[in-house]
Scaffold this active site. Structure first.
Site, mmCIF file in Angstrom:
data_model
loop_
_atom_site.group_PDB
_atom_site.id
_atom_site.type_symbol
_atom_site.label_atom_id
_atom_site.label_comp_id
_atom_site.label_asym_id
_atom_site.label_seq_id
_atom_site.Cartn_x
_atom_site.Cartn_y
_atom_site.Cartn_z
ATOM 1 N N ASP A 272 -7.462 3.371 5.464
ATOM 2 C CA ASP A 272 -7.892 4.598 4.778
ATOM 3 C C ASP A 272 -9.215 4.466 4.028
ATOM 4 O O ASP A 272 -9.865 5.469 3.741
ATOM 5 C CB ASP A 272 -6.800 5.064 3.798
ATOM 6 C CG ASP A 272 -5.667 5.774 4.542
ATOM 7 O OD1 ASP A 272 -5.682 5.758 5.784
ATOM 8 O OD2 ASP A 272 -4.773 6.318 3.882
ATOM 9 N N GLY B 138 0.793 -1.228 0.000
ATOM 10 C CA GLY B 138 0.000 0.000 0.000
ATOM 11 C C GLY B 138 0.823 1.276 0.000
ATOM 12 O O GLY B 138 1.997 1.283 -0.371
ATOM 13 N N CYS C 218 8.764 6.675 -6.696
ATOM 14 C CA CYS C 218 8.965 5.832 -7.883
ATOM 15 C C CYS C 218 9.719 6.598 -8.971
ATOM 16 O O CYS C 218 10.604 6.053 -9.624
ATOM 17 C CB CYS C 218 7.630 5.396 -8.484
ATOM 18 S SG CYS C 218 6.506 4.600 -7.358
ATOM 19 N N ASP C 219 9.318 7.848 -9.183
ATOM 20 C CA ASP C 219 9.727 8.538 -10.402
ATOM 21 C C ASP C 219 10.760 9.650 -10.209
ATOM 22 O O ASP C 219 11.251 10.202 -11.198
ATOM 23 C CB ASP C 219 8.482 9.148 -11.087
ATOM 24 C CG ASP C 219 7.423 8.088 -11.362
ATOM 25 O OD1 ASP C 219 7.805 6.930 -11.559
ATOM 26 O OD2 ASP C 219 6.232 8.416 -11.375
ATOM 27 N N ALA D 165 -0.790 5.703 9.312
ATOM 28 C CA ALA D 165 -0.430 4.291 9.225
ATOM 29 C C ALA D 165 -0.715 3.570 10.547
ATOM 30 O O ALA D 165 -1.232 2.448 10.564
ATOM 31 C CB ALA D 165 1.044 4.160 8.862
ATOM 32 N N CYS E 1 3.746 9.683 -7.822
ATOM 33 C CA CYS E 1 4.600 8.860 -6.956
ATOM 34 C C CYS E 1 6.043 9.335 -7.056
ATOM 35 O O CYS E 1 6.803 8.879 -7.910
ATOM 36 C CB CYS E 1 4.491 7.390 -7.335
ATOM 37 S SG CYS E 1 5.556 6.336 -6.325
#
Ligand code: NDP
Length: 482
Positions: free
Chosen positions: A317, A78, A175-176, A326, A172
Site C-alpha cells: 500500500d 499490518g 480492536c475496540d 492484500a 480499529c
C-alpha cells in the site's frame, strides 16, 4: 574442442545479452560490495514492514539464501490483522486476515528470515550500505532495503476529533468493538469496503450501527454492500458530512452533521465514532530521500518495484495508489524480493562473499520466555489491589483481537519484572472486564492508565516501544522514591 567452445561462448553471449534482459537499474550496481566488509550490524536484506508485501518479499529473498531481517513495526502483520475474514485471497475461500499473514511469516521464517520487533524512524540512503535507524536506538546497515510499510488511517480533521481520540473516536473496530454494549449506538464514517467491514464487526456488540456516507452512494463493492442486509441493526445514511465530534469533556456524545444536499446541520447522538475514510501511505520518513507522487506514494518503475534509489525497493500500500488489495501487496512483495535478489547478485553477493560478511551480520536477540502480568477482572478486584498497593499502579487495557496490544503486553511484562516492588502492573482484558473499562471510560486499546494513590494520574493511548515503556517505569519509580 566443440564443447570447450560452447562453454566459452555461452557466458560471453549471456553477458552481452544481459542488459537487455534485466532491468538496467538492477544489473548495473553503482556500489562496490567490498565497501560492506567489516561494517557492524550489516544485513544483505532489510525489509521494513511485516504485512503481506514485506513478508512475501522476505520469503523470496531468504529462499534465495540472502540473509533477511524483517523489522515488524508497531503493527506486526499490518492492516490485514485488523480485518476479520478475507474472501478474495486466491486459493483460499475464506480465512481470517491474521491467519493469512501468520502463515506467510512462518513460511519466511522456515527459510531463515529473522524478525525484529522495532520501528524504523529514519533512513539514510545517501550512503551505502544504507543506514536504517530504529526507535530502540539500533542502527543497521543494509545492502538492500525493501519497504512495505503500508498505510495508516486517514483522519477527518474536524474539531473534537483529536480531543476525543481514544475516548470514543477510533479507527480499529476489530480492536475496540468489544468495548461497546447492546445499549449503545455507534457511527461508522465512510462508504468503502472498510466501512462495511467495520460496521459488521461492530454490529455484534453495539445495539445500533449507522454508516454515515458523504455521497449519495457507497463506494464499497456490491458484494460487501449486499452483506449489510444480513444485519438488522446496521443502517446507512447518505449525503452527510461530519463537521464536528461532540462530547461531554470526557467521552464522545455525538457528531454534528451537514446534509450536503439540503444544507442543513443537525446533531446525531452516538457513543462511538469509527473512522473508515481511507488510508494514507506511511512514507513520511522517505520525503526528499525517495521519489514520491503527489499523494505521498513511493514511486516505483512501471514493471518492477525499483524506487529512485538503486538497491531500495517498495511494495504494497505504500507504493500502490490504485489497487490496495492484500493479494496485490503480496504479489508486489514477491516482485520486490525478486528485484532485491537480482540486485544482490549483480552486486556480487555470492556464497563466498556472504561468508565474509557473516561475522558482522545483525541477529535479533532471542527473547526470554515471556514474563506474565497479573490480570484484573473486575472493579472489586481492582479496589482490593489498590488497597494493598503503596506504589504507582499501571493498568494495561487490551483486547485479544488487538494486534498492537498483544505486541505491547510482553514488553510491558518484561520491563515490569525489572521494576517489581517499585511499580505494580496489571493487565485488563477490556472486552471481558467491561466494568473496569467503563469505570475508566476506556474506548480504545491499547490504553495505559497510571494510578497514584488510587487516582488517575496519566493516560496513554498509543502503542509504546520497549524504550518508551522503560522510560515510563523509570519516571514512576523515581517519583515514588522521591
Ligand atoms: P476507500 O478509499 O475505498 O474508501 C474510503 C471511503 O471514505 C469513501 O467512501 C470516501 O468517500 C470516504 N471518505 C474519504 N474521506 C472522507 C471524509 N473526510 N468524510 C467522509 N467520508 C470520507 O478506502 P477503504 O479503506 O474502504 O478501502 C481501501 C482498500 O482496501 C480498497 O481497495 C478496499 O477494497 C480494500 N478493503 C477490502 C476489504 C475486504 O475485502 N474485506 C476490507 C477493507 C478494505 P467518497 O466515496 O466520497 O470518496
Amino acid at each position: 574442442m566443440q564443447s570447450f567452445r560452447s562453454f566459452f561462448y555461452f557466458p560471453l553471449l549471456s553477458l552481452l545479452l544481459l542488459p537487455c534482459c534485466v532491468s538496467s537499474d538492477i544489473s548495473q550496481s553503482p556500489y562496490n560490495i567490498h565497501d560492506a566488509v567489516g561494517i557492524k550490524n550489516i544485513m544483505p536484506v532489510v525489509v521494513i514492514g511485516s504485512g503481506p508485501a514485506g513478508l512475501s518479499a522476505a520469503l523470496y529473498t531468504s529462499r534465495a539464501n540472502f540473509k533477511t531481517l524483517v523489522i515488524e513495526g508497531d503493527e506486526p502483520g499490518g492492516q490485514l490483522t485488523k480485518t476479520t475474514y478475507i474472501e478474495n485471497w486466491p486459493g483460499i475461500k475464506r480465512m481470517l486476515g491474521k491467519y493469512a499473514v501468520d502463515v506467510v511469516k512462518e513460511q519466511a521464517a522456515s527459510f531463515g528470515t529473522e524478525f525484529l520487533a522495532d520501528q524504523v524512524i529514519s533512513v539514510d540512503f545517501s550512503v551505502w550500505p544504507f543506514i536504517v535507524r530504529c526507535r530502540s536506538g539500533l542502527e543497521l546497515r543494509a545492502l538492500s532495503v525493501i519497504i512495505g510499510m503500508g498505510a495508516t488511517p486517514r483522519y477527518l480533521g474536524v474539531p473534537g476529533e483529536e480531543k476525543y481520540w481514544g475516548r470514543g473516536v477510533t479507527s480499529c473496530a476489530i480492536c475496540d468493538a468489544a468495548l461497546y454494549e447492546k445499549d449503545e449506538e455507534v457511527v461508522v464514517i465512510g462508504g468503502g469496503d472498510a466501512a462495511v467491514e467495520e460496521a459488521t464487526q461492530l454490529a455484534a456488540y453495539a445495539g445500533k450501527v449507522t454508516i454515515l456516507v458523504r455521497k449519495a452512494r457507497m463506494r464499497a463493492v456490491p458484494a460487501m454492500q449486499e452483506r449489510l442486509k444480513n444485519y438488522p441493526n446496521i443502517f446507512v445514511k447518505y449525503n452527510l458530512e461530519v463537521q464536528e465530534i461532540l462530547g461531554n469533556g470526557a467521552v464522545v456524545t455525538g457528531v454534528r452533521l451537514l446534509n450536503n444536499v439540503s444544507g442543513e446541520t443537525s446533531d446525531f447522538p452516538t457513543d462511538g465514532v469509527f473512522l473508515a475514510i481511507g488510508r494514507i501511505p506511511n512514507s513520511q520518513i522517505f520525503k526528499n530521500i525517495l521519489d514520491l507522487d503527489s499523494a505521498g506514494y513511493i514511486a516505483v518503475s512501471e514493471r518492477s518495484q525499483v524506487t529512485s534509489v538503486p538497491g531500495v525497493f517498495a511494495a504494497g500500500d505504500i507504493a500502490d495508489p490504485d489497487y490496495k488489495q492484500a493479494g496485490i501487496a503480496a504479489g508486489d512483495g514477491i516482485k520486490a524480493g525478486l528485484d532485491a535478489n537480482r540486485f544482490l547478485t549483480a552486486l556480487g553477493l555470492n556464497e563466498q562473499f556472504a561468508q565474509e560478511l557473516e561475522p558482522m551480520l545483525f541477529h535479533p536477540e532471542k527473547k526470554e520466555e515471556d514474563a506474565q502480568l497479573e490480570q484484573i477482572n473486575s472493579v472489586e478486584q481492582l479496589e482490593e489491589m489498590l488497597q494493598v498497593s503503596d506504589v504507582p499502579v499501571i493498568l494495561d487495557f487490551y483486547t485479544e483481537s488487538c494486534p498492537s496490544c498483544l505486541q505491547m503486553l510482553p514488553k510491558i511484562a518484561s520491563v515490569a519484572q525489572k521494576f517489581a516492588g517499585q511499580v505494580h502492573v496489571y493487565k485488563v482484558d477490556a472486552g471481558e472486564a467491561t466494568d473496569v473499562a467503563k469505570h475508566f471510560s476506556v474506548r480504545k486499546v491499547p490504553y495505559l492508565i497510571v494510578l497514584r494513590n488510587g487516582e488517575k494520574a496519566l493516560e496513554l493511548d498509543q502503542e509504546m516501544s520497549e524504550q518508551e515503556i522503560q522510560n515510563l517505569f523509570e519516571q514512576l519509580a523515581r517519583e515514588s522514591e522521591g
